[in-house]
Design an enzyme around this catalytic site. Structure first.
Site, PDB file in Angstrom:
ATOM      1  N   ASP A  96       0.846  -1.184   0.000  1.00 28.49           N
ATOM      2  CA  ASP A  96       0.000   0.000   0.000  1.00 28.49           C
ATOM      3  C   ASP A  96       0.890   1.246   0.000  1.00 28.49           C
ATOM      4  O   ASP A  96       1.594   1.524   0.965  1.00 28.49           O
ATOM      5  CB  ASP A  96      -0.856  -0.046   1.283  1.00 28.49           C
ATOM      6  CG  ASP A  96      -2.142   0.734   1.157  1.00 28.49           C
ATOM      7  OD1 ASP A  96      -2.139   1.762   0.455  1.00 28.49           O
ATOM      8  OD2 ASP A  96      -3.139   0.316   1.774  1.00 28.49           O
ATOM      9  N   HIS A 320     -10.834  -1.493   4.973  1.00 29.04           N
ATOM     10  CA  HIS A 320     -10.576  -1.027   6.333  1.00 29.04           C
ATOM     11  C   HIS A 320     -11.205   0.334   6.643  1.00 29.04           C
ATOM     12  O   HIS A 320     -11.046   0.829   7.748  1.00 29.04           O
ATOM     13  CB  HIS A 320      -9.064  -0.953   6.535  1.00 29.04           C
ATOM     14  CG  HIS A 320      -8.437   0.032   5.598  1.00 29.04           C
ATOM     15  ND1 HIS A 320      -8.398  -0.159   4.230  1.00 29.04           N
ATOM     16  CD2 HIS A 320      -7.889   1.250   5.808  1.00 29.04           C
ATOM     17  CE1 HIS A 320      -7.849   0.888   3.661  1.00 29.04           C
ATOM     18  NE2 HIS A 320      -7.520   1.752   4.590  1.00 29.04           N
ATOM     19  N   ASP A 321     -11.865   0.936   5.659  1.00 30.98           N
ATOM     20  CA  ASP A 321     -12.522   2.234   5.871  1.00 30.98           C
ATOM     21  C   ASP A 321     -14.043   2.113   5.890  1.00 30.98           C
ATOM     22  O   ASP A 321     -14.732   3.106   6.122  1.00 30.98           O
ATOM     23  CB  ASP A 321     -12.173   3.217   4.741  1.00 30.98           C
ATOM     24  CG  ASP A 321     -10.693   3.580   4.690  1.00 30.98           C
ATOM     25  OD1 ASP A 321     -10.031   3.559   5.743  1.00 30.98           O
ATOM     26  OD2 ASP A 321     -10.209   3.878   3.576  1.00 30.98           O
TER      27      ASP A 321
END
Ligand code: TEU
Ligand code: CA
Length: 576
Positions: A96, A320-321
């Site tokens: 990432d 993850h958001d």
């Protein structure tokens, strides 16, 4: 260009995946420990959210050194072992890259603060009076997008947290630095990259106030974005890697350019339009039930639009958001299993590359935290205050976080029924989801051939087995109903039809006789003739009951059970 159309990506949030040294934080050795599980699931790429040194103000999206491993997660040797061990199991890593901004603790920013002009040009500094920000732009995490540095008498732009300073991509030196970071990781054996909010990196030279919005229209898909991406991919020599760009508030035409092979930018794009259908007036913090008509329209638009333009979508519900999809658009109660499977099947069989976020494959649910003390996410904590300032009661603010907080997806992975779900022996950094129970664990679902986990495995196997899923064209079918979605995939003489009921109630769906006596390839529950009395003496019942009768007449209407999901394949497929 590598052909990635039959690949599946699994996203790991290392902090919450598996803790091996009992400090309550997941770590890289924990990922290595679970590689057999991931191989068994059948995924090809492991996207790791940032594990680089970072003050962790935004859980690693505030990077202070792009070339090392945060000791919280392990060592460079651990990472090299992970690369090796993944590859030994036919999986590659996807790193990432957070290139829109660095942590203010990054050496570059520190040197800028210390007065080195060279490094001040690495960021977006503007002169100005201390009481007047250069523009009225808003940070995505709340408040002004500008921060004043008294020592320098300058403001710096930060679209996210105060500790995440935006880089100045118009400075060629910055772009060279970023290319070098990519080459460093490629040399280490990395073959996949996810680029964080990459469509925000090109800011306009002249910045002006936004009287219509928060400023995003000036820098989303900004003036030089395509040029910069092409240059980055070419010079970093990552054209043979699988690359995905996270595109914030983007458009179809830009995403076609980002991902069409002839442009030589990225392999594919994430867009978030389908995950805003429950934002009231586009506001994430204003609750609303999902608008399913809009959801369908968006899938039709992006699937057919990207197909026409030769672009490629990343297919996803969770990351993850985002809150957990089963809690958001499915059902946490009696249809938990069915809805989790239907939602999975619905996107996995579309045209694009599916992404599975850790825990999604076992139907993990939202955190349901009863108290603000349990939240950790900077965005959630900021917005809790903003909601209170705007006159909401504590209960209302908590209800909003319960539905929208990014911590919903960051709760520890539920491996087994142990106290902390087999994630750790110690108290985890973020509390377990309140609804944690044995049924929602990997261990329980591995023993159950009918589990959500087993269903995800089937979807991945099918993608490898039937080229029509990876390479076929897509066409949506008219279902005359907002709560049902149907599409056909075609590749030469292979054809399949996917039927989804997004509702917790029965819904009627039309199907053409063309599908006569075609086999059921996949369904999310067992169905008998009695389940659909209206089909009783039609041949559509055939597909669903698999009894071998044939369809005779024109279009048939069938009743689909709550959250039902059915895939039919034509005879060619049956023979595969
Ligand atoms: O997220 C980009 C982003 O704008 C959103 O997902 C954002 O978190 C949300 O919409 C706010 O409501 C990326 C990362 O995925 C996220 O974890 C980081 O916090 C963010 O960039 C900054 O690096
Ligand atoms: Ca640990």
């Amino acid at each position: 260009m590598t052909d990635f159309s039959d690949k599946v990506v699994y996203q790991i949030y290392p902090k919450s995946f598996r803790d091996t040294n009992g400090d309550g934080f997941g770590d890289i050795p924990g990922i290595i420990e679970k590689l057999d599980y991931l191989q068994e699931l059948g995924v090809d790429y492991l996207w790791l959210t940032p594990f680089f040194p970072s003050p962790q103000r935004d859980n690693g999206y505030d990077v202070s050194d792009y070339r090392s491993v945060n000791p919280l997660f392990g060592t460079m040797e651990d990472l090299e072992a992970l690369i090796r061990e993944s590859r030994a199991r036919s999986m590659e890593l996807m790193l990432d890259m957070v290139f829109n901004h660095t942590s203010t603790e990054h050496e570059w920013f520190q040197r800028a603060l210390a007065g080195e002009e060279k490094y001040q040009h690495y960021y977006i500094f503007r002169e100005g009076a201390p009481d007047r920000a250069p523009t009225n732009w808003q940070s995505k995490f709340g408040g002004s997008a500008w921060e004043y540095v008294p020592g320098l008498k300058k403001w710096y732009l930060r679209l996210f947290d105060v500790t995440q300073a935006d880089l100045n991509w118009d400075n060629p030196e910055v772009r060279e630095e970023l290319k070098e970071i990519l080459r460093f990781w490629k040399d280490k054996g990395i073959r996949g990259f996810r680029f964080d909010v990459i469509n925000l990196v090109s800011k306009p030279a002249q910045m002006e106030d936004d009287f219509e919005g928060d400023g995003r229209r000036f820098y989303s898909d900004g003036p030089h974005i395509h040029e910069y991406l092409k240059e980055l991919v070419r010079d970093a020599r990552i054209g043979d890697c699988v690359t995905v760009g996270e595109m914030s508030s983007t458009s179809l035409s830009h995403c076609i350019r980002y991902s069409s092979p002839k442009e030589k930018e990225l392999s594919m794009c994430f867009n978030f339009h389908h995950l805003k259908v429950d934002y009231k007036d586009g506001d994430k913090w204003a609750l609303m039930a999902p608008d399913y008509r809009k959801l369908k329209e968006l899938f039709v638009k992006w699937q057919t639009g990207m197909q026409e333009g030769s672009g490629w979508n990343a297919l996803f519900w969770c990351n993850h958001d985002q809150p957990r999809i089963v809690s958001r658009m499915g059902d946490e109660g009696i249809y938990w299993k069915e809805s989790a499977k239907m939602l999975a099947g619905m996107i996995h069989l579309m045209r694009g590359t599916p992404y599975i976020y850790q825990g999604e494959e076992i139907g993990m649910q939202n955190a349901h935290y009863p108290s603000i003390d349990q939240y950790r996410d900077v965005e959630s904590l900021n917005y809790y205050e903003i909601l209170l300032e705007n006159g909401k009661t504590k209960e209302e603010a908590l209800a909003t976080l319960a539905a929208r907080s990014r911590d919903n997806s960051r709760t520890p992975m539920q491996w087994n029924k142990g106290a902390f779900g087999g994630f750790s022996e110690a108290e985890p950094w973020l509390p377990m989801a309140a609804g944690f129970r044995e049924a929602i664990t990997v261990e329980a679902q591995q023993k159950d051939g009918n589990s959500i986990l087993a269903f995800y495995k089937k979807l991945i196997t099918m993608r490898k087995q039937y080229p029509v899923i990876a390479k076929g064209t897509i066409a949506f079918l008219e279902t005359e109903n907002d709560m049902t979605l149907a599409y056909e995939r075609t590749l030469e003489d292979q054809k399949l039809i996917v039927l989804c009921n997004l509702d917790g109630k029965e819904q009627k769906i039309k199907i053409s006789p063309e599908w006569s006596s075609c086999p059921v390839i996949l369904q999310n529950g067992r169905r008998t003739e009695a389940d659909c009395p209206s089909c009783k003496d039609t041949d559509f019942g055939t597909f669903l009951t698999d009894t071998g009768r044939t369809l005779t007449s024109e279009e048939k209407t069938c009743t689909m059970k709550p959250y039902e999901f059915v895939v039919l394949g034509n005879r060619t497929l049956k023979q595969l």
